[in-house]
Write a protein that holds these residues in place. Structure first.
Motif, PDB file in Angstrom:
ATOM      1  N   GLU A 151       0.826  -1.313   0.170  1.00 50.37           N
ATOM      2  CA  GLU A 151       0.054   0.130   0.092  1.00 50.37           C
ATOM      3  C   GLU A 151       1.001   1.151   0.070  1.00 50.37           C
ATOM      4  O   GLU A 151       0.497   2.390  -0.673  1.00 50.37           O
ATOM      5  CB  GLU A 151      -0.778   0.006   1.213  1.00 50.37           C
ATOM      6  CG  GLU A 151      -0.336   0.024   2.585  1.00 50.37           C
ATOM      7  CD  GLU A 151       0.272  -1.061   3.119  1.00 50.37           C
ATOM      8  OE1 GLU A 151       0.503  -1.226   4.409  1.00 50.37           O
ATOM      9  OE2 GLU A 151       0.452  -2.351   2.460  1.00 50.37           O
ATOM     10  N   THR A 152       2.034   1.278   0.705  1.00 51.67           N
ATOM     11  CA  THR A 152       2.934   2.356   0.633  1.00 51.67           C
ATOM     12  C   THR A 152       3.533   2.718  -0.865  1.00 51.67           C
ATOM     13  O   THR A 152       3.653   3.848  -1.178  1.00 51.67           O
ATOM     14  CB  THR A 152       4.059   2.205   1.409  1.00 51.67           C
ATOM     15  OG1 THR A 152       4.786   0.799   1.379  1.00 51.67           O
ATOM     16  CG2 THR A 152       3.478   2.093   2.969  1.00 51.67           C
ATOM     17  N   THR A 153       3.630   1.402  -1.529  1.00 56.22           N
ATOM     18  CA  THR A 153       4.174   1.669  -2.979  1.00 56.22           C
ATOM     19  C   THR A 153       3.156   2.261  -3.720  1.00 56.22           C
ATOM     20  O   THR A 153       3.372   3.300  -4.683  1.00 56.22           O
ATOM     21  CB  THR A 153       4.593   0.184  -3.607  1.00 56.22           C
ATOM     22  OG1 THR A 153       5.479  -0.482  -2.738  1.00 56.22           O
ATOM     23  CG2 THR A 153       4.860   0.311  -4.980  1.00 56.22           C
ATOM     24  N   LEU A 154       2.003   1.954  -3.541  1.00 51.39           N
ATOM     25  CA  LEU A 154       0.696   2.627  -4.311  1.00 51.39           C
ATOM     26  C   LEU A 154       0.648   4.247  -4.027  1.00 51.39           C
ATOM     27  O   LEU A 154       0.027   4.982  -4.643  1.00 51.39           O
ATOM     28  CB  LEU A 154      -0.431   1.853  -4.198  1.00 51.39           C
ATOM     29  CG  LEU A 154      -0.806   0.461  -4.962  1.00 51.39           C
ATOM     30  CD1 LEU A 154      -2.067  -0.213  -4.851  1.00 51.39           C
ATOM     31  CD2 LEU A 154      -0.323   0.836  -6.550  1.00 51.39           C
ATOM     32  N   ALA A 155       0.960   4.073  -2.589  1.00 49.39           N
ATOM     33  CA  ALA A 155       0.769   5.696  -2.401  1.00 49.39           C
ATOM     34  C   ALA A 155       1.636   6.637  -2.690  1.00 49.39           C
ATOM     35  O   ALA A 155       1.359   7.791  -3.078  1.00 49.39           O
ATOM     36  CB  ALA A 155       0.867   5.821  -0.779  1.00 49.39           C
ATOM     37  N   LYS A 156       2.661   5.998  -3.177  1.00 44.81           N
ATOM     38  CA  LYS A 156       3.929   6.944  -3.896  1.00 44.81           C
ATOM     39  C   LYS A 156       3.492   7.103  -5.271  1.00 44.81           C
ATOM     40  O   LYS A 156       3.848   8.116  -6.130  1.00 44.81           O
ATOM     41  CB  LYS A 156       5.326   6.321  -3.783  1.00 44.81           C
ATOM     42  CG  LYS A 156       5.822   6.383  -2.295  1.00 44.81           C
ATOM     43  CD  LYS A 156       7.017   5.469  -2.165  1.00 44.81           C
ATOM     44  CE  LYS A 156       7.497   5.535  -0.825  1.00 44.81           C
ATOM     45  NZ  LYS A 156       8.793   4.751  -0.756  1.00 44.81           N
ATOM     46  N   ILE A 157       2.941   6.019  -5.976  1.00 48.15           N
ATOM     47  CA  ILE A 157       2.705   6.028  -7.255  1.00 48.15           C
ATOM     48  C   ILE A 157       1.349   7.163  -7.583  1.00 48.15           C
ATOM     49  O   ILE A 157       1.297   7.762  -8.618  1.00 48.15           O
ATOM     50  CB  ILE A 157       2.192   4.624  -8.016  1.00 48.15           C
ATOM     51  CG1 ILE A 157       3.414   3.697  -8.014  1.00 48.15           C
ATOM     52  CG2 ILE A 157       1.730   4.833  -9.321  1.00 48.15           C
ATOM     53  CD1 ILE A 157       3.292   2.540  -8.218  1.00 48.15           C
ATOM     54  N   ALA A 158       0.365   6.883  -6.482  1.00 46.36           N
ATOM     55  CA  ALA A 158      -0.866   7.980  -6.915  1.00 46.36           C
ATOM     56  C   ALA A 158      -1.199   8.418  -5.501  1.00 46.36           C
ATOM     57  O   ALA A 158      -1.913   8.008  -4.541  1.00 46.36           O
ATOM     58  CB  ALA A 158      -2.163   6.825  -7.237  1.00 46.36           C
ATOM     59  N   PRO A 159      -0.420   9.491  -5.256  1.00 48.16           N
ATOM     60  CA  PRO A 159      -0.405   9.895  -3.901  1.00 48.16           C
ATOM     61  C   PRO A 159      -1.860  10.944  -3.374  1.00 48.16           C
ATOM     62  O   PRO A 159      -2.037  11.081  -2.405  1.00 48.16           O
ATOM     63  CB  PRO A 159       0.932  11.217  -3.859  1.00 48.16           C
ATOM     64  CG  PRO A 159       0.918  11.398  -5.475  1.00 48.16           C
ATOM     65  CD  PRO A 159       0.632  10.065  -6.087  1.00 48.16           C
ATOM     66  N   LEU A 160      -2.596  11.055  -4.478  1.00 47.10           N
ATOM     67  CA  LEU A 160      -3.739  11.806  -4.346  1.00 47.10           C
ATOM     68  C   LEU A 160      -4.887  10.866  -4.219  1.00 47.10           C
ATOM     69  O   LEU A 160      -6.084  11.328  -3.964  1.00 47.10           O
ATOM     70  CB  LEU A 160      -3.970  12.732  -5.672  1.00 47.10           C
ATOM     71  CG  LEU A 160      -2.867  13.838  -5.726  1.00 47.10           C
ATOM     72  CD1 LEU A 160      -3.317  14.673  -6.818  1.00 47.10           C
ATOM     73  CD2 LEU A 160      -2.644  14.774  -4.580  1.00 47.10           C
ATOM     74  N   ARG A 161      -4.591   9.495  -4.375  1.00 49.87           N
ATOM     75  CA  ARG A 161      -5.729   8.601  -4.074  1.00 49.87           C
ATOM     76  C   ARG A 161      -5.430   7.759  -2.631  1.00 49.87           C
ATOM     77  O   ARG A 161      -4.735   7.555  -2.338  1.00 49.87           O
ATOM     78  CB  ARG A 161      -5.397   7.542  -5.221  1.00 49.87           C
ATOM     79  CG  ARG A 161      -5.669   8.111  -6.731  1.00 49.87           C
ATOM     80  CD  ARG A 161      -7.213   8.599  -6.909  1.00 49.87           C
ATOM     81  NE  ARG A 161      -7.236   8.749  -8.488  1.00 49.87           N
ATOM     82  CZ  ARG A 161      -8.248   8.418  -9.336  1.00 49.87           C
ATOM     83  NH1 ARG A 161      -9.056   7.357  -8.907  1.00 49.87           N
ATOM     84  NH2 ARG A 161      -8.475   8.705 -10.437  1.00 49.87           N
ATOM     85  N   GLU A 162      -6.901   7.666  -2.335  1.00 52.06           N
ATOM     86  CA  GLU A 162      -6.959   6.668  -0.933  1.00 52.06           C
ATOM     87  C   GLU A 162      -6.541   5.368  -1.605  1.00 52.06           C
ATOM     88  O   GLU A 162      -7.447   4.792  -2.497  1.00 52.06           O
ATOM     89  CB  GLU A 162      -8.245   6.821  -0.232  1.00 52.06           C
ATOM     90  CG  GLU A 162      -8.479   6.005   0.791  1.00 52.06           C
ATOM     91  CD  GLU A 162      -9.690   5.983   1.360  1.00 52.06           C
ATOM     92  OE1 GLU A 162     -10.088   5.600   2.667  1.00 52.06           O
ATOM     93  OE2 GLU A 162     -10.687   6.782   0.961  1.00 52.06           O
ATOM     94  N   VAL A 163      -5.813   4.537  -0.845  1.00 49.66           N
ATOM     95  CA  VAL A 163      -5.662   3.281  -1.106  1.00 49.66           C
ATOM     96  C   VAL A 163      -6.453   2.296  -0.165  1.00 49.66           C
ATOM     97  O   VAL A 163      -6.204   2.710   1.042  1.00 49.66           O
ATOM     98  CB  VAL A 163      -3.931   2.563  -1.078  1.00 49.66           C
ATOM     99  CG1 VAL A 163      -3.571   1.412  -1.192  1.00 49.66           C
ATOM    100  CG2 VAL A 163      -3.175   3.737  -1.782  1.00 49.66           C
ATOM    101  N   LYS A 164      -7.271   1.410  -0.594  1.00 45.42           N
ATOM    102  CA  LYS A 164      -8.171   0.548   0.220  1.00 45.42           C
ATOM    103  C   LYS A 164      -7.648  -0.747   0.019  1.00 45.42           C
ATOM    104  O   LYS A 164      -6.926  -1.441  -0.923  1.00 45.42           O
ATOM    105  CB  LYS A 164      -9.641   0.788  -0.181  1.00 45.42           C
ATOM    106  CG  LYS A 164     -10.202   2.165  -0.251  1.00 45.42           C
ATOM    107  CD  LYS A 164     -11.598   2.148  -0.366  1.00 45.42           C
ATOM    108  CE  LYS A 164     -12.157   3.630  -0.492  1.00 45.42           C
ATOM    109  NZ  LYS A 164     -13.471   3.535  -0.854  1.00 45.42           N
ATOM    110  N   ASP A 165      -7.941  -1.518   1.256  1.00 48.93           N
ATOM    111  CA  ASP A 165      -7.654  -2.936   1.298  1.00 48.93           C
ATOM    112  C   ASP A 165      -8.698  -3.723   0.567  1.00 48.93           C
ATOM    113  O   ASP A 165      -9.887  -3.707   0.830  1.00 48.93           O
ATOM    114  CB  ASP A 165      -7.609  -3.300   2.789  1.00 48.93           C
ATOM    115  CG  ASP A 165      -6.884  -4.541   2.997  1.00 48.93           C
ATOM    116  OD1 ASP A 165      -6.504  -5.401   2.039  1.00 48.93           O
ATOM    117  OD2 ASP A 165      -6.726  -4.762   4.259  1.00 48.93           O
TER     118      ASP A 165
END
Length: 414
Positions: A151-165
């Motif tokens: 989820e931290t990887t995705l947060a860096k790729i798409a910092p303006l998107r909420e990442v959900k489980d």
């Protein structure tokens, strides 16, 4: 030896055995329809930095559930609202000729048979993952992954998107097993039952617990199973009351009982079976009394089990059965000597994930494992079997392994 050691954990063509590519595709489609406006990104397992890691490399279970893919270093993107052709993408490493000298040939993007082997219409180099995620998010709202660090990887790729489980959506899907999954689970059961039966022929006073464990593991490894479903518990005498005992070092004595909680994982699917047996082949009156009480509780749960129940109800049924038998040592109700839950889901994981608020569906595969543990008597008894829920009840998958105490005695003496 070198890195070729890793090949025992990955099929050379990357594919699992026993489940069709169309079934995996159906699971992916079902997830996309559940998360209609979402993008799901998941990563496969990665080899450990130490090539001699004794735990080996096995595929990440959720990734495997959606793909059937067993090779490492892959990724998956699913998109409910993307244009056709980009709704399902598998990302694979590019071909590395030197690496294949050590690890053998692997499927690579661009291979003429990549689509046929993977079941994905679109197979891209891993390097294109980040750009593909960005394009997918142009036509999607939510971003999902497993909360396993990625989820931290995705947060860096798409910092303006909420990442959900994404786990709970997949957990609900995994609760109901397909016919193909049930067949694979039955194969693991059959191999594990053979191991238990063999252990009964060799158990005797004077042996060490690890000798029995070794015999059991040899049986299911010889049947093509890849590994233990969990660390084997072979606990005799005082060790019979330790729920997750795994040292398996004690010398067994006449008059002991021995708890054998040992089972195999075959083709990625696990079994979970426990029997309690008398080390010298004959029950004492007290051992048989406790055993029959545990067997009665187990049968009460099996008789009650059916679709629509909650998993938590199984433990209550067993505890109520015990309490109706009166009081045990020190005047405590017998139910107080049941110190663990009685059922859990089983599948790709020996404790398969599930939604505890969701009623059990037809096709759920669960264990039934009541036990009573009397430390002051060095006496623990647990009986564990696997059932699959049918339309109106359940079917015992482990029926080939006797449960009746007299039959266990008979088998141990012949």
């Amino acid at each position: 030896m070198l890195r070729s050691l890793l090949l025992v954990f990955f099929a050379l063509d990357g594919l699992a055995q026993g489940i069709s590519l169309s079934e995996y595709a159906g699971r992916r489609e079902a997830l996309r329809k559940t998360l209609t406006d979402g993008v799901v990104v998941m990563w496969a397992a990665q080899p450990p930095p130490d090539i001699y890691d004794r735990n080996g490399v096995f595929q990440e279970q959720y990734f495997f559930y959606l793909t059937g893919w067993k090779e490492p270093n892959a990724a998956l993107l699913l998109c409910g609202a993307c244009p056709a052709g980009s709704r399902e993408v598998l990302f694979l490493p590019k071909r590395n000729a030197r690496k294949e000298i050590f690890e053998g040939p692997q499927v690579a993007p661009g291979d003429r048979d990549a689509v046929a082997k993977t079941g994905f219409a679109t197979v891209l180099p891993f390097e294109k993952l980040e750009g593909t995620i960005a394009r997918a998010l142009e036509s999607a709202g939510d971003l999902y992954t497993l909360f396993d660090g990625h989820e931290t990887t995705l947060a860096k790729i798409a910092p303006l998107r909420e990442v959900k489980d994404v786990k709970m959506a997949l957990n609900r899907m995994r609760m109901k097993k397909s016919d193909a999954e049930i067949a694979l689970l039955q194969n693991a059961v059959d191999a594990s039952v053979a191991a238990h039966l063999e252990s009964w022929t060799v158990t005797k006073p004077g042996l060490y617990e690890y000798e029995v464990s070794a015999v059991m593991q040899q049986v299911y490894y010889s049947k093509g199973c890849e590994r233990n479903a969990y660390p084997p518990t072979v606990g005799s005498g005082p060790n019979s009351v330790i729920l997750h005992y795994s040292a398996n070092k004690r010398r067994m004595d006449a008059g002991d009982v021995m708890v054998l909680d040992v089972a195999a994982e075959c083709s990625m699917y696990a079994a979970d079976i426990t029997r309690t047996i008398p080390v010298d082949g004959t029950w004492t009156e007290r051992q048989k009394q406790i055993y029959q009480m545990v067997l009665g509780a187990q049968q009460a749960v099996i008789d009650a089990a059916k679709p629509g129940m909650l998993l938590s109800e199984m433990t209550k049924i067993a505890r109520d059965y015990f309490d109706k038998q009166g009081n045990g040592p020190n005047g405590k109700p017998w139910g107080s000597y049941l110190t663990h839950g009685v059922s859990h889901h089983i599948g790709l994981d020996v404790h398969d994930p599930f939604d505890p608020a969701m009623p059990l569906p037809e096709g759920a595969v669960i264990t039934v494992e009541p036990g009573l543990y009397l430390p002051e008597e060095n006496l623990g008894v647990r009986i564990e079997d696997m059932i699959v829920l049918t339309k109106d009840g359940s079917r015992l998958m482990t029926s080939a392994l006797p449960r009746e105490p007299d039959e266990i005695e008979r088998r141990m003496k012949h």
